[in-house]
Design a protein around this motif. Structure first.
Motif, mmCIF file in Angstrom:
data_model
loop_
_atom_site.group_PDB
_atom_site.id
_atom_site.type_symbol
_atom_site.label_atom_id
_atom_site.label_comp_id
_atom_site.label_asym_id
_atom_site.label_seq_id
_atom_site.Cartn_x
_atom_site.Cartn_y
_atom_site.Cartn_z
ATOM 1 N N GLU A 109 0.883 -1.254 -0.038
ATOM 2 C CA GLU A 109 0.080 -0.091 0.010
ATOM 3 C C GLU A 109 0.907 1.199 -0.163
ATOM 4 O O GLU A 109 0.703 2.106 -0.697
ATOM 5 N N SER A 110 1.918 1.155 0.932
ATOM 6 C CA SER A 110 2.807 2.488 0.803
ATOM 7 C C SER A 110 3.748 2.398 -0.498
ATOM 8 O O SER A 110 3.788 3.614 -1.042
ATOM 9 N N LEU A 111 4.075 1.550 -0.918
ATOM 10 C CA LEU A 111 4.875 1.500 -2.345
ATOM 11 C C LEU A 111 3.696 2.174 -3.212
ATOM 12 O O LEU A 111 4.136 3.000 -4.283
ATOM 13 N N LEU A 112 2.708 1.744 -3.443
ATOM 14 C CA LEU A 112 1.554 2.168 -4.388
ATOM 15 C C LEU A 112 1.372 3.678 -4.109
ATOM 16 O O LEU A 112 1.221 4.452 -5.119
ATOM 17 N N ALA A 113 1.076 4.035 -2.955
ATOM 18 C CA ALA A 113 0.773 5.491 -2.643
ATOM 19 C C ALA A 113 1.893 6.320 -3.189
ATOM 20 O O ALA A 113 1.699 7.308 -3.565
ATOM 21 N N ARG A 114 3.272 6.005 -2.718
ATOM 22 C CA ARG A 114 4.369 6.653 -3.244
ATOM 23 C C ARG A 114 4.567 6.762 -4.894
ATOM 24 O O ARG A 114 4.865 7.915 -5.314
ATOM 25 N N ALA A 115 4.338 5.680 -5.423
ATOM 26 C CA ALA A 115 4.223 5.581 -7.080
ATOM 27 C C ALA A 115 3.168 6.439 -7.531
ATOM 28 O O ALA A 115 3.575 7.297 -8.482
ATOM 29 N N ARG A 116 1.949 6.384 -7.188
ATOM 30 C CA ARG A 116 0.908 7.248 -7.405
ATOM 31 C C ARG A 116 1.154 8.691 -7.211
ATOM 32 O O ARG A 116 0.983 9.672 -8.165
ATOM 33 N N ARG A 117 1.923 8.982 -5.948
ATOM 34 C CA ARG A 117 2.025 10.364 -5.715
ATOM 35 C C ARG A 117 2.801 10.895 -6.750
ATOM 36 O O ARG A 117 2.893 12.285 -7.188
ATOM 37 N N ARG A 118 4.016 10.241 -7.160
ATOM 38 C CA ARG A 118 5.067 10.759 -7.943
ATOM 39 C C ARG A 118 4.641 10.893 -9.130
ATOM 40 O O ARG A 118 4.962 11.909 -10.016
ATOM 41 N N LEU A 119 3.550 9.875 -9.688
ATOM 42 C CA LEU A 119 2.839 10.142 -11.137
ATOM 43 C C LEU A 119 2.199 11.304 -11.001
ATOM 44 O O LEU A 119 2.325 12.243 -12.110
ATOM 45 N N ARG A 120 1.347 11.455 -10.023
ATOM 46 C CA ARG A 120 0.564 13.075 -9.821
ATOM 47 C C ARG A 120 1.589 13.960 -10.019
ATOM 48 O O ARG A 120 1.278 15.055 -10.665
ATOM 49 N N THR A 121 2.487 14.068 -9.328
ATOM 50 C CA THR A 121 3.217 15.222 -9.232
ATOM 51 C C THR A 121 4.134 15.289 -10.561
ATOM 52 O O THR A 121 4.285 16.633 -10.906
ATOM 53 N N THR A 122 4.677 14.529 -11.042
ATOM 54 C CA THR A 122 5.266 14.570 -12.175
ATOM 55 C C THR A 122 4.455 14.884 -13.573
ATOM 56 O O THR A 122 4.847 15.942 -14.260
ATOM 57 N N LEU A 123 3.523 14.089 -13.519
ATOM 58 C CA LEU A 123 2.300 14.565 -14.731
ATOM 59 C C LEU A 123 1.625 15.855 -14.455
ATOM 60 O O LEU A 123 1.413 16.739 -15.544
ATOM 61 N N GLY A 124 1.615 16.308 -13.175
ATOM 62 C CA GLY A 124 0.948 17.458 -12.987
ATOM 63 C C GLY A 124 1.733 18.722 -13.185
ATOM 64 O O GLY A 124 1.386 19.743 -13.841
ATOM 65 N N SER A 125 2.986 18.455 -12.968
ATOM 66 C CA SER A 125 3.960 19.601 -13.260
ATOM 67 C C SER A 125 4.187 19.806 -14.948
ATOM 68 O O SER A 125 4.357 20.797 -15.278
#
Length: 178
Positions: free
Chosen positions: A159-175
């Protein structure tokens, strides 16, 4: 109607040296294993080698698989994952930005294709453990418990790995959109 043997029953026969049972297991799992290896390696020849090495290991170490301790498919994907990690370590400098994970099928517009390419690049740059968890859960449709078994971690760690991966995806794609 012919009764289909379970993976466990086939694997017990493989442990006795039965090549037909081994071929049946290969036939059942080769496509999914190849797709998994390709999504992690992002290279067709590497993924082919991972699949071959994985099945060679299944045959040569069949007796190490213990029924009722771990599902055959979990054991199989653990072996493949370990071979993929070995490849990452050996070829850590290699990165193919044109690789396509097919996370979003059938892109029709140029903006969709651009988003897919950006998403694939971000996923490829994720740390190996985050990428593995994301691919198995989101692409392959595995449960977090199954992923935890393959990765030999707790469900909470997945769950933690998925949350970090999704956060990184959102941050990178959001930028990218600004």
């Amino acid at each position: 109607m012919k009764h289909e043997e379970t993976d466990a029953a086939l694997m017990l026969r493989v442990q006795e040296g039965n090549a037909e049972a081994f071929e049946e297991l290969m036939h059942r799992h080769v496509r999914q294993l190849h797709a998994y290896a390709y999504r992690l390696c992002q290279n067709s020849s590497d993924s082919e080698e991972v699949v071959q090495e994985t099945f060679m290991r299944v045959w040569s170490r069949a007796k190490t698989w213990i029924p009722d301790r771990v599902k055959f498919s979990t054991w199989l994907f653990q072996i493949a994952r370990n071979f993929c990690i070995d490849r990452f370590r050996k070829q850590s400098a290699r990165f193919d930005s044109s690789a396509d994970l097919d996370l979003i099928p059938d892109a029709t517009s140029d903006s969709d294709k651009e988003l897919i390419m950006a998403l694939n690049q971000v996923v490829l740059r994720l740390p190996e453990r985050q990428r593995t968890a994301l691919v198995l859960c989101q692409v392959e449709g595995w449960s977090q418990a199954e992923v935890a078994d393959v990765m030999k971690v707790s469900v909470e760690a997945v769950e933690s790995l998925l949350a970090r991966a999704r956060r990184r995806l959102r941050t990178t794609l959001g930028s990218r959109s600004t």
